[in-house]
Motif scaffolding. Structure first.
Motif, PDB file in Angstrom:
ATOM      1  N   GLU A 454      43.553  48.838  39.397  1.00 28.58           N
ATOM      2  CA  GLU A 454      42.734  48.078  38.447  1.00 28.58           C
ATOM      3  C   GLU A 454      43.652  47.386  37.450  1.00 28.58           C
ATOM      4  O   GLU A 454      44.470  48.033  36.786  1.00 28.58           O
ATOM      5  CB  GLU A 454      41.787  49.019  37.701  1.00 28.58           C
ATOM      6  CG  GLU A 454      40.649  49.568  38.554  1.00 28.58           C
ATOM      7  CD  GLU A 454      39.495  48.593  38.689  1.00 28.58           C
ATOM      8  OE1 GLU A 454      39.616  47.457  38.174  1.00 28.58           O
ATOM      9  OE2 GLU A 454      38.487  48.962  39.313  1.00 28.58           O
ATOM     10  N   VAL A 455      43.522  46.074  37.346  1.00 28.89           N
ATOM     11  CA  VAL A 455      44.338  45.289  36.424  1.00 28.89           C
ATOM     12  C   VAL A 455      43.487  44.910  35.210  1.00 28.89           C
ATOM     13  O   VAL A 455      42.352  44.434  35.357  1.00 28.89           O
ATOM     14  CB  VAL A 455      44.873  44.022  37.113  1.00 28.89           C
ATOM     15  CG1 VAL A 455      45.547  43.108  36.107  1.00 28.89           C
ATOM     16  CG2 VAL A 455      45.841  44.397  38.223  1.00 28.89           C
ATOM     17  N   GLY A 463      40.403  43.033  37.280  1.00 28.78           N
ATOM     18  CA  GLY A 463      39.915  43.124  38.648  1.00 28.78           C
ATOM     19  C   GLY A 463      40.697  44.151  39.437  1.00 28.78           C
ATOM     20  O   GLY A 463      41.759  44.644  39.001  1.00 28.78           O
ATOM     21  N   ARG A 465      43.005  45.017  42.449  1.00 34.03           N
ATOM     22  CA  ARG A 465      43.968  44.283  43.267  1.00 34.03           C
ATOM     23  C   ARG A 465      44.471  45.164  44.413  1.00 34.03           C
ATOM     24  O   ARG A 465      44.627  46.384  44.260  1.00 34.03           O
ATOM     25  CB  ARG A 465      45.151  43.817  42.431  1.00 34.03           C
ATOM     26  CG  ARG A 465      44.744  43.011  41.207  1.00 34.03           C
ATOM     27  CD  ARG A 465      43.963  41.740  41.592  1.00 34.03           C
ATOM     28  NE  ARG A 465      43.299  41.132  40.455  1.00 34.03           N
ATOM     29  CZ  ARG A 465      43.880  40.252  39.646  1.00 34.03           C
ATOM     30  NH1 ARG A 465      45.141  39.929  39.825  1.00 34.03           N
ATOM     31  NH2 ARG A 465      43.198  39.742  38.643  1.00 34.03           N
ATOM     32  N   LEU A 467      47.561  46.050  46.745  1.00 32.67           N
ATOM     33  CA  LEU A 467      49.015  45.971  46.819  1.00 32.67           C
ATOM     34  C   LEU A 467      49.457  46.417  48.217  1.00 32.67           C
ATOM     35  O   LEU A 467      49.223  47.561  48.617  1.00 32.67           O
ATOM     36  CB  LEU A 467      49.686  46.846  45.765  1.00 32.67           C
ATOM     37  CG  LEU A 467      49.862  46.237  44.366  1.00 32.67           C
ATOM     38  CD1 LEU A 467      48.516  45.970  43.723  1.00 32.67           C
ATOM     39  CD2 LEU A 467      50.721  47.130  43.488  1.00 32.67           C
ATOM     40  N   PRO A 478      51.170  43.622  39.879  1.00 30.83           N
ATOM     41  CA  PRO A 478      49.872  43.626  40.561  1.00 30.83           C
ATOM     42  C   PRO A 478      48.938  42.521  40.106  1.00 30.83           C
ATOM     43  O   PRO A 478      48.007  42.155  40.829  1.00 30.83           O
ATOM     44  CB  PRO A 478      49.303  45.004  40.217  1.00 30.83           C
ATOM     45  CG  PRO A 478      50.007  45.429  38.979  1.00 30.83           C
ATOM     46  CD  PRO A 478      51.369  44.818  39.051  1.00 30.83           C
ATOM     47  N   SER A 479      49.144  41.977  38.904  1.00 32.45           N
ATOM     48  CA  SER A 479      48.219  40.973  38.383  1.00 32.45           C
ATOM     49  C   SER A 479      48.242  39.681  39.193  1.00 32.45           C
ATOM     50  O   SER A 479      47.289  38.891  39.124  1.00 32.45           O
ATOM     51  CB  SER A 479      48.527  40.664  36.914  1.00 32.45           C
ATOM     52  OG  SER A 479      49.783  40.022  36.794  1.00 32.45           O
ATOM     53  N   GLN A 481      48.626  39.696  42.532  1.00 34.90           N
ATOM     54  CA  GLN A 481      48.259  40.039  43.897  1.00 34.90           C
ATOM     55  C   GLN A 481      46.792  39.685  44.159  1.00 34.90           C
ATOM     56  O   GLN A 481      46.009  39.526  43.218  1.00 34.90           O
ATOM     57  CB  GLN A 481      48.508  41.525  44.162  1.00 34.90           C
ATOM     58  CG  GLN A 481      49.956  41.944  44.006  1.00 34.90           C
ATOM     59  CD  GLN A 481      50.884  41.105  44.869  1.00 34.90           C
ATOM     60  OE1 GLN A 481      50.682  40.997  46.081  1.00 34.90           O
ATOM     61  NE2 GLN A 481      51.889  40.521  44.247  1.00 34.90           N
ATOM     62  N   PRO A 482      46.412  39.563  45.428  1.00 33.54           N
ATOM     63  CA  PRO A 482      45.020  39.168  45.726  1.00 33.54           C
ATOM     64  C   PRO A 482      44.027  40.251  45.331  1.00 33.54           C
ATOM     65  O   PRO A 482      44.349  41.444  45.297  1.00 33.54           O
ATOM     66  CB  PRO A 482      45.042  38.968  47.250  1.00 33.54           C
ATOM     67  CG  PRO A 482      46.195  39.795  47.732  1.00 33.54           C
ATOM     68  CD  PRO A 482      47.224  39.718  46.641  1.00 33.54           C
ATOM     69  N   ASN A 483      42.810  39.809  45.024  1.00 34.16           N
ATOM     70  CA  ASN A 483      41.732  40.759  44.743  1.00 34.16           C
ATOM     71  C   ASN A 483      41.436  41.585  45.986  1.00 34.16           C
ATOM     72  O   ASN A 483      41.551  41.107  47.125  1.00 34.16           O
ATOM     73  CB  ASN A 483      40.463  40.023  44.306  1.00 34.16           C
ATOM     74  CG  ASN A 483      40.611  39.413  42.929  1.00 34.16           C
ATOM     75  OD1 ASN A 483      41.284  39.965  42.068  1.00 34.16           O
ATOM     76  ND2 ASN A 483      39.987  38.259  42.726  1.00 34.16           N
ATOM     77  N   ALA A 484      41.084  42.831  45.778  1.00 32.89           N
ATOM     78  CA  ALA A 484      40.714  43.689  46.896  1.00 32.89           C
ATOM     79  C   ALA A 484      39.430  43.170  47.529  1.00 32.89           C
ATOM     80  O   ALA A 484      38.559  42.642  46.835  1.00 32.89           O
ATOM     81  CB  ALA A 484      40.519  45.119  46.413  1.00 32.89           C
TER      82      ALA A 484
END
Length: 509
Positions: A454-455, A463, A465, A467, A478-479, A481-484
């Motif tokens: 969680e970012v 959101g 993310r 990893l 992580p900020s 990186q793509p959303n899960a």
């Protein structure tokens, strides 16, 4: 022009003028060499196949698996043997030879390496060459013409009068001669002796005799020439820590034509250093690499690697100026290959839901991993506080060390992951802006489980993310990186740590 008259009596006595036939199966495999303290004296015989070209300057060789040319160092006997073929011709050859560095004198100096043939197995100016496909054994002869192939317990016979398939009823070795029988009607014998098919100008390493329906036929033979290169060839990579903290990326390419390239990239300076050389297999799970060119200058650096089915490990890294961190590179051009008798096995992952609470207790392995990280990065301990988990992230049956460190800001703290090796833990990756709890995903990449984090805070868009391990490490930030995906691929494993602001954690002194 064919130079038949130039063959010396020595060569004529060693070559039996017979038509081709089938060769015995390869001799029993020699035991794999024991690990050596140094590679400098290691130069085993390598099985090689490809195209040989001769010119006034000398001879060159091009392996079947590429276009790289090597200088071929021929003996007097080699030249006498090759005089059978036309000048400046291309000859398909199968042989055993040794790789070594070229001299600094032209024309050798223009090549990556030289090969010294030790044992010629097959030579042909015509035929299928690299595309030839032999199942087990193949033999043939002339006047009259005949051919026999052995496949899956069958003798496949072709003659001028027709063809027949016979089941092998008996086979074995008698005083060095291998034989196959199909009842009393057919018998094939093969002996290790150089053999010439004079009609096709093809040289074999086996002599054959076929007895069929009361008649005897003479010929030559060959066996399949299988190079065990596929498991070791490929592209390898690793990211290593440096004193600056930015890291060094090592890329190694082992090509099917025995050429190699090693590239070191220092991320902080954005500089790369490339060295070229050649490699050859020692066994199914080890290889030797010689770096022979650096910045267009000749060098000589020998390295020996072991392959465990997932990672390529450098032996004696201290001698190669790799320090205590060593050099273990992951194969990047596809899924991990399982070596015969691999020292590691990897499991299909399934998880029982659980919340794992971080520990602040003293653990010597955790302390050693962290202190080694600080030492490599030349950073003072200064009472850094940490919490830790042990969890198998890659399914090899060994727990990684995951440390949560009080390098914190509004966006979260830092996560350091150390991979489990045979005797210690190696720094793998650093991820910043981590809040707990975070989660283990059910998805994975390159055998490593994905993480769900969680970012929030620090200016990042809030959101969940995903990893993913990229073959070298988990992402730093992580900020970005793509959303899960939704629904998130949760495994049920949750990592939870107490707040450092409330006094949690153990001081590293």
């Amino acid at each position: 022009m064919r130079l038949l008259t130039s063959l010396s009596m020595l060569v004529l006595t060693n070559i039996t003028l017979l038509a081709c036939s089938q060769s015995p199966p390869p001799p029993p495999a020699e035991p794999a060499p024991k690990p050596m303290a140094s590679v400098a004296k290691l130069n085993p015989i390598t099985e090689i196949k490809g195209t040989l070209n001769t010119s006034q300057q000398g001879a060159t060789f091009t392996p079947c698996q590429g276009e790289r040319q090597y200088w071929l160092e021929l003996s007097t006997n080699d030249r006498q043997l090759l005089s059978r073929f036309a000048d400046n011709s291309s000859v398909y050859v199968e042989f055993r030879g040794r790789f070594s560095n070229v001299s600094k004198q032209a024309p050798q100096a223009d090549y990556l390496a030289k090969i010294s043939p030790q044992d010629w197995l097959y030579m042909a100016s015509e035929g299928h060459g690299c595309k030839a496909n032999i199942a087990e054994l193949s033999a043939q002869g002339n006047e009259p013409g005949w051919r026999i192939d052995i496949e899956e317990g069958k003798l496949l016979l072709s003659t001028m009068s027709g063809s027949a398939t016979k089941t092998i009823t008996r086979s074995g070795i008698d005083n060095g001669t291998h034989f196959w029988e199909a009842g009393s009607e057919l018998q094939l014998t093969v002996t290790k002796q150089q053999c010439l098919d004079s009609m096709a100008d093809t040289i074999y390493s086996y002599q054959a005799q076929l007895n069929y329906k009361g008649k005897s036929y003479q010929g030559c033979a060959r066996r399949p020439f299988a190079q065990q290169l596929e498991q070791l060839t490929g592209y390898y990579q690793v990211k290593l820590p440096t004193a600056s903290g930015s890291g060094r990326v090592v890329n190694l390419s082992l090509n099917g034509d025995f050429s190699a390239e090693l590239q070191n990239t220092y991320l902080e300076q954005d500089k790369s250093f490339v060295e070229k050389g050649y490699w050859y297999p020692i066994s199914h799970s080890s290889l030797a690499l010689t770096l022979s060119q650096s910045s267009k200058k000749q060098v000589k650096s020998d390295m020996l690697f072991d392959w465990d089915g997932r990672l390529l490990h450098l032996r004696n890294p201290e001698q190669q100026q790799q320090g205590s961190v060593g050099l273990s590179m992951m194969k990047m051009d596809g899924p991990a290959v399982t070596a015969a008798n691999p020292p590691k096995t990897y499991q299909q992952r399934s998880f029982e839901p659980a919340t794992l609470l971080a520990s602040s207790d003293y653990d010597p392995a955790v302390e050693a991993a962290l202190k080694q990280y600080f030492k490599l990065h030349r950073t003072e301990l200064n009472g850094t506080k940490y919490q830790w988990w042990k969890f198998d992230l890659n399914g090899d049956g060994k727990d990684e060390i995951i440390t949560y460190v009080d390098w914190c800001g509004s966006g979260g703290c830092s996560l350091l992951v150390f991979e489990a090796n045979d005797h210690n833990h190696r720094f793998l990756s650093k991820t910043t802006l981590v809040h707990t709890p975070f989660y283990l995903a059910s998805s994975s990449n390159a055998r490593w489980q994905d993480l769900l984090i969680e970012v929030s805070g620090g200016g990042a868009t809030p959101g969940l993310r995903l990893l993913r391990f990229d073959g070298l490490s988990y992402p730093l930030n992580p900020s970005v990186q793509p959303n899960a995906p939704s629904p998130a691929p949760v495994s049920g494993i949750t990592f939870y740590a107490e707040s450092f602001g409330k006094g949690a954690g153990r001081a590293l002194n």
